[in-house]
Scaffold this motif. Sequence first.
Motif, PDB file in Angstrom:
ATOM      1  N   GLN A 211      44.984  35.329  24.912  1.00  0.00           N
ATOM      2  CA  GLN A 211      46.013  34.600  25.004  1.00  0.00           C
ATOM      3  C   GLN A 211      45.445  33.229  25.452  1.00  0.00           C
ATOM      4  N   LEU A 212      45.188  33.990  27.180  1.00  0.00           N
ATOM      5  CA  LEU A 212      44.488  32.875  27.623  1.00  0.00           C
ATOM      6  C   LEU A 212      43.447  31.792  27.249  1.00  0.00           C
ATOM      7  N   GLY A 213      42.829  32.492  26.613  1.00  0.00           N
ATOM      8  CA  GLY A 213      41.449  31.906  25.642  1.00  0.00           C
ATOM      9  C   GLY A 213      40.483  31.003  27.023  1.00  0.00           C
ATOM     10  N   GLU A 214      40.404  29.529  26.946  1.00  0.00           N
ATOM     11  CA  GLU A 214      39.780  29.036  27.958  1.00  0.00           C
ATOM     12  C   GLU A 214      40.413  29.228  30.002  1.00  0.00           C
ATOM     13  N   ASN A 215      41.579  29.525  29.514  1.00  0.00           N
ATOM     14  CA  ASN A 215      42.029  29.194  30.371  1.00  0.00           C
ATOM     15  C   ASN A 215      41.840  30.215  31.509  1.00  0.00           C
ATOM     16  N   LYS A 216      41.495  30.098  32.585  1.00  0.00           N
ATOM     17  CA  LYS A 216      40.769  31.293  33.894  1.00  0.00           C
ATOM     18  C   LYS A 216      42.522  31.334  34.202  1.00  0.00           C
ATOM     19  N   ILE A 217      42.519  32.751  34.497  1.00  0.00           N
ATOM     20  CA  ILE A 217      43.586  32.810  35.521  1.00  0.00           C
ATOM     21  C   ILE A 217      42.918  34.083  36.547  1.00  0.00           C
ATOM     22  N   TYR A 218      43.192  34.648  37.421  1.00  0.00           N
ATOM     23  CA  TYR A 218      43.221  35.644  38.837  1.00  0.00           C
ATOM     24  C   TYR A 218      43.729  36.615  38.105  1.00  0.00           C
ATOM     25  N   LEU A 219      42.739  37.592  37.239  1.00  0.00           N
ATOM     26  CA  LEU A 219      44.184  38.821  36.800  1.00  0.00           C
ATOM     27  C   LEU A 219      43.452  40.013  37.856  1.00  0.00           C
ATOM     28  N   ASP A 220      44.480  40.566  38.439  1.00  0.00           N
ATOM     29  CA  ASP A 220      44.433  41.831  38.969  1.00  0.00           C
ATOM     30  C   ASP A 220      45.330  42.699  38.327  1.00  0.00           C
ATOM     31  N   ALA A 221      44.733  43.881  38.393  1.00  0.00           N
ATOM     32  CA  ALA A 221      45.376  45.818  38.049  1.00  0.00           C
ATOM     33  C   ALA A 221      45.135  46.407  39.067  1.00  0.00           C
ATOM     34  N   LYS A 222      46.519  47.103  38.971  1.00  0.00           N
ATOM     35  CA  LYS A 222      46.973  48.230  40.047  1.00  0.00           C
ATOM     36  C   LYS A 222      47.923  49.476  39.461  1.00  0.00           C
ATOM     37  N   VAL A 223      47.241  50.664  39.357  1.00  0.00           N
ATOM     38  CA  VAL A 223      48.295  51.578  39.254  1.00  0.00           C
ATOM     39  C   VAL A 223      48.046  52.473  40.868  1.00  0.00           C
ATOM     40  N   VAL A 224      49.972  52.967  40.625  1.00  0.00           N
ATOM     41  CA  VAL A 224      50.045  53.809  41.753  1.00  0.00           C
ATOM     42  C   VAL A 224      51.334  54.978  41.087  1.00  0.00           C
ATOM     43  N   LEU A 225      50.908  55.996  42.049  1.00  0.00           N
ATOM     44  CA  LEU A 225      52.407  56.547  41.164  1.00  0.00           C
ATOM     45  C   LEU A 225      53.292  56.763  42.718  1.00  0.00           C
TER      46      LEU A 225
END
Length: 281
Positions: A211-225
């Motif tokens: 969806q972002l295409g050329e719009n560069k955004i820093y993406l960070d993902a985390k999974v916690v219990l």
Amino acid sequence: MKLTIYLAYDGSINADWVARYALNMAANGRDLQIILIHILDDIYSPDRIAKKIEAIEAESAVRGIRMTSRILPLRKNVFYSLLQAIPAGGESLCVCGARICSRNKGFLAGTISEKLLRHKQFNVMAIRVVKPGILGSPSDLLFPLSGHPRGFEAAMSFFMLLAPEVERLYLLRIMLVSSLWFQYMPATIVQSLKTKGYSYVNGVLKEIRQQLGENKIYLDAKVVLSDDWAKEILIYASKSRAQMILMGASDRNLPSRYFYGNKIEQILRRSPCDVGIYRKI
């Protein structure tokens, strides 16, 4: 689909802060217009309301945003009046505010904003502003993932209205377990749940990048219990220094009159940053 933003404006300082979000969303979208709606409820004088609306209109004109204002008489109550003023359907987005101060009440529970979220007549985003200094333009956004089969689909339209200003997006997937089981879980089960969580998160990351295409955004993902998803959201919001938490609402997690134990109310009450509660019809 052509979207129209309807700003529910009551004339308070909190409404001025929420108006910043509406203006930025309109500026970030494609050919969007804002319709500001004020219901005459005698809380503020008509002269004061007129001057404040005039200032918002002047800012929208400077920014090239199409905006019109409607000052409408009260019909039954403010909630009913707004329902009559905003067209039903997916082409309408109502932007409204949560309480600025709870005063032993809920920030959302019992408010007009909560009723609008529950009614499901049009899209709604209710915003609690904690940091007015960011001027409705959060650069660091935290999005807790619910694990819904549709992934980020419901949130995407709301996120894209904020995306041009966002520099960092933090995705947090919380795998809920019971309190008793949480303390004694074998490492193999912990790893299995985290693997499942990251598989879901990676799918959402792919969807967002497309969806972002050329719009560069820093993406960070985390999974916690965790056995308490509200606590984990608040902890991660502080650690990441997020400027806004964006959360989806459902009938199940919207606060009732017994709001003190409600998870969304806990987040709204203790959040270190702005909070946006959205619902897409």
